[in-house]
Write a protein that holds these residues in place. Structure first.
Motif, mmCIF file in Angstrom:
data_model
loop_
_atom_site.group_PDB
_atom_site.id
_atom_site.type_symbol
_atom_site.label_atom_id
_atom_site.label_comp_id
_atom_site.label_asym_id
_atom_site.label_seq_id
_atom_site.Cartn_x
_atom_site.Cartn_y
_atom_site.Cartn_z
ATOM 1 N N ILE A 252 0.847 -1.203 0.000
ATOM 2 C CA ILE A 252 0.000 0.000 0.000
ATOM 3 C C ILE A 252 0.884 1.256 0.000
ATOM 4 O O ILE A 252 1.850 1.349 0.768
ATOM 5 N N SER A 253 0.519 2.239 -0.849
ATOM 6 C CA SER A 253 1.224 3.529 -0.862
ATOM 7 C C SER A 253 0.772 4.351 0.331
ATOM 8 O O SER A 253 -0.423 4.406 0.628
ATOM 9 N N THR A 254 1.719 5.019 0.977
ATOM 10 C CA THR A 254 1.357 5.894 2.100
ATOM 11 C C THR A 254 2.121 7.210 1.974
ATOM 12 O O THR A 254 3.248 7.244 1.459
ATOM 13 N N PRO A 278 11.225 15.408 -5.427
ATOM 14 C CA PRO A 278 10.551 15.610 -6.715
ATOM 15 C C PRO A 278 10.945 14.506 -7.690
ATOM 16 O O PRO A 278 12.095 14.070 -7.716
ATOM 17 N N SER A 279 9.951 14.064 -8.464
ATOM 18 C CA SER A 279 10.144 12.894 -9.318
ATOM 19 C C SER A 279 10.018 13.261 -10.798
ATOM 20 O O SER A 279 9.216 14.111 -11.160
ATOM 21 N N ARG A 280 10.797 12.574 -11.645
ATOM 22 C CA ARG A 280 10.654 12.756 -13.092
ATOM 23 C C ARG A 280 9.526 11.884 -13.635
ATOM 24 O O ARG A 280 9.108 12.026 -14.773
ATOM 25 N N THR A 281 9.047 10.946 -12.813
ATOM 26 C CA THR A 281 8.062 9.968 -13.282
ATOM 27 C C THR A 281 6.634 10.390 -12.977
ATOM 28 O O THR A 281 5.710 10.114 -13.733
ATOM 29 N N LYS A 282 6.440 11.077 -11.861
ATOM 30 C CA LYS A 282 5.081 11.444 -11.443
ATOM 31 C C LYS A 282 5.163 12.808 -10.770
ATOM 32 O O LYS A 282 6.089 13.042 -9.986
ATOM 33 N N ALA A 306 11.106 3.627 0.709
ATOM 34 C CA ALA A 306 11.075 5.058 0.380
ATOM 35 C C ALA A 306 10.962 5.179 -1.136
ATOM 36 O O ALA A 306 11.598 4.427 -1.877
ATOM 37 N N ILE A 307 10.144 6.130 -1.594
ATOM 38 C CA ILE A 307 9.922 6.257 -3.045
ATOM 39 C C ILE A 307 9.750 7.730 -3.410
ATOM 40 O O ILE A 307 9.297 8.537 -2.592
ATOM 41 N N GLY A 308 10.105 8.034 -4.651
ATOM 42 C CA GLY A 308 9.912 9.381 -5.178
ATOM 43 C C GLY A 308 11.221 10.108 -5.360
ATOM 44 O O GLY A 308 11.801 10.586 -4.377
ATOM 45 N N LEU A 328 12.282 2.599 -7.049
ATOM 46 C CA LEU A 328 12.771 3.544 -8.067
ATOM 47 C C LEU A 328 12.155 3.297 -9.428
ATOM 48 O O LEU A 328 11.906 2.155 -9.786
ATOM 49 N N THR A 329 11.998 4.376 -10.177
ATOM 50 C CA THR A 329 11.710 4.206 -11.602
ATOM 51 C C THR A 329 12.861 4.818 -12.404
ATOM 52 O O THR A 329 13.704 4.109 -12.954
ATOM 53 N N ALA A 330 12.895 6.168 -12.445
ATOM 54 C CA ALA A 330 13.797 6.861 -13.367
ATOM 55 C C ALA A 330 15.277 6.521 -13.154
ATOM 56 O O ALA A 330 16.022 6.382 -14.133
ATOM 57 N N ALA A 331 15.686 6.378 -11.901
ATOM 58 C CA ALA A 331 17.115 6.167 -11.638
ATOM 59 C C ALA A 331 17.630 4.886 -12.303
ATOM 60 O O ALA A 331 18.818 4.788 -12.629
HETATM 61 C C1 LIG Z 1 4.815 6.094 -8.643
HETATM 62 C C2 LIG Z 1 5.282 6.888 -7.509
HETATM 63 N N1 LIG Z 1 4.601 6.934 -6.326
HETATM 64 C C3 LIG Z 1 5.175 7.719 -5.444
HETATM 65 C C4 LIG Z 1 4.649 7.959 -4.094
HETATM 66 O O1 LIG Z 1 5.210 8.770 -3.386
HETATM 67 O O2 LIG Z 1 3.675 7.316 -3.746
HETATM 68 S S1 LIG Z 1 6.581 8.416 -6.028
HETATM 69 C C5 LIG Z 1 6.417 7.653 -7.500
HETATM 70 C C6 LIG Z 1 7.392 7.788 -8.631
HETATM 71 C C7 LIG Z 1 8.558 6.830 -8.499
HETATM 72 O O3 LIG Z 1 9.392 6.961 -9.590
HETATM 73 P P1 LIG Z 1 10.778 7.765 -9.533
HETATM 74 O O4 LIG Z 1 11.755 6.905 -8.835
HETATM 75 O O5 LIG Z 1 11.144 7.946 -10.981
HETATM 76 O O6 LIG Z 1 10.543 9.078 -8.870
#
Ligand SMILES: Cc1nc(C(=O)O)sc1CCOP(=O)(O)O
Ligand SMILES: Cc1ncc(COP(=O)(O)OP(=O)(O)O)c(N)n1
Ligand SMILES: [Mg+2]
Length: 355
Positions: A252-254, A278-282, A306-308, A328-331
């Motif tokens: 689950i995203s939080t 800050p993200s390049r993906t979202k 941790a994400i984003g 991670l996505t972009a990295a």
């Molecule tokens: C899909 C997504 N969800 C996020 C959240 O915070 O819930 S951040 C995120 C983008 C993750 O990709 P990147 O590593 O390129 O920023």
């Protein structure tokens, strides 16, 4: 039946009865001591007793009289595959196979002596098929949980422009130390998503990498993925759980500590915590930031990623905030050398002295 055949049947029944006892015990011990599966070990024990009761129609003395272990040519035949087991679950799988086969052998030869006893063995065999399937599902579920617990590096990928490209991406990431892959693609149709999810799961499973479907619990189940990831605006955790069941993973995203606490209460197996940067993906208007990573590290016990916007330049800040799991996505998507980059991420995360 002539005397020689009668002796041969008794010899077969004696050897097969021993094999069933050994096989059932091997399987039962794992259910009991490794899985703490009370109901499952009780069922396996009950099957063992059902088999012994059915075999009690044969006088023990005639079975023992027919036994000739030293003269058994089979004791000298051992396949290489029988000498080595690569894991405890390999031992269980061998025990399951041996038990099923031996029950069938007993059932067939017992028909020549006592049809009712053979019918009881047949029932025991069907009962065993159900119990052993449940056992294998329980083993797979626990294996998923422990791999998620050990996971450090989680990569989000899209469906790619074609199947070959997707296969190559999954293979490279799996071979580069990524522990979890997520198929996250909001622009592909369902047919493409399910085809990619099936391929991705198959490749990932061979490499012991978990494969998670984003948003879609239905597709996760249909494609036999390891689990599903849902956000705050999507299926609630308990609903996702109802669809994928207890054998699969629900993430689950939080974005706040209240949401993290709620996700745990809702039965999440892991959480995503972000956006950190800050993200390049979202794109986001607000950031949970490193402060949120610190809160989660201090208060939440389940694996938290941790994400984003996480990259090699800000990874140290994430680790210093107490978190050794990242998504991670972009990295990884936009780097020059995926293998080298993933390897560096993984090394740093593994060497962080964190749980
Ligand atoms: C899909 C997504 N969800 C996020 C959240 O915070 O819930 S951040 C995120 C983008 C993750 O990709 P990147 O590593 O390129 O920023
Ligand atoms: C591991 C992980 N963490 C967070 C997310 C984001 O999920 P969500 O908020 O539902 O956003 P979308 O990915 O659906 O755009 C994630 N996918 N994975
Ligand atoms: Mg989502």
């Amino acid at each position: 039946m002539n005397k020689n055949s009668e002796q041969a049947v008794l010899r077969i029944l004696d050897a097969s009865a021993n094999r069933v006892g050994e096989g059932l015990r091997t399987v039962e011990e794992w259910a009991r001591f490794a899985l703490d599966g009370e109901a499952l070990s009780a069922e396996l024990k009950a099957i063992r007793h059902q088999v012994s009761t059915a075999l009690a129609v044969l006088p023990r003395t005639s079975l023992l009289a027919a036994r000739d272990t030293l003269g058994d040519v089979g004791t000298k035949i051992s396949q290489d595959t029988e000498r080595v087991r690569d894991s405890a679950s390999g031992v269980v799988a061998a025990g399951i196979s041996r038990t099923g086969q031996s029950l069938r052998v007993i059932e067939e030869y017992l028909k020549t002596i006592n049809a009712d006893a053979a019918a009881t063995i047949e029932q025991a065999r069907y009962r065993f098929y159900t119990a052993s399937a449940n056992l294998e599902l329980l083993i797979a579920a626990q294996d998923r949980q422990s791999r998620m617990q050990d996971a450090r590096l989680y990569a989000l990928i899209d469906a790619g422009t074609n199947e070959a490209e997707f296969q190559a991406t999954v293979t490279t990431l799996c071979e580069s130390g990524v522990d979890v892959l997520q198929l996250r693609d909001s622009s592909s149709d369902d047919r493409t998503l399910i085809a990619r999810a099936r391929i991705g799961t198959e490749i990932a499973r061979k490499c012991s990498v978990l494969f998670i479907m984003n948003d879609r619990a239905d597709l996760a189940l249909a494609a036999d993925c390891d689990g599903v990831h849902v956000g705050q605006e999507e299926l609630p955790g308990p609903v996702a759980r109802k669809i994928v069941g207890h054998d699969r993973i629900v993430g689950i995203s939080t974005h706040s500590i209240d949401q993290a606490i709620q996700a745990v209460a809702d039965g999440a197996d892991y959480i995503g915590c972000g956006p950190v940067f800050p993200s390049r993906t979202k794109s986001f208007d607000e950031f949970a930031g490193l402060e949120y990573v610190r809160e989660v590290s201090a208060q939440i016990q389940i694996p938290s990623f941790a994400i984003g916007g996480i990259n090699e330049s800000n990874l140290d800040q994430v680790i210093k905030s107490g978190c050794c799991r990242i998504a991670l996505t972009a990295a990884l998507r936009d780097c020059e050398d995926v293998t080298a980059t993933a390897t560096r991420f993984k090394k740093k995360l593994m060497s962080a002295n964190l749980k």
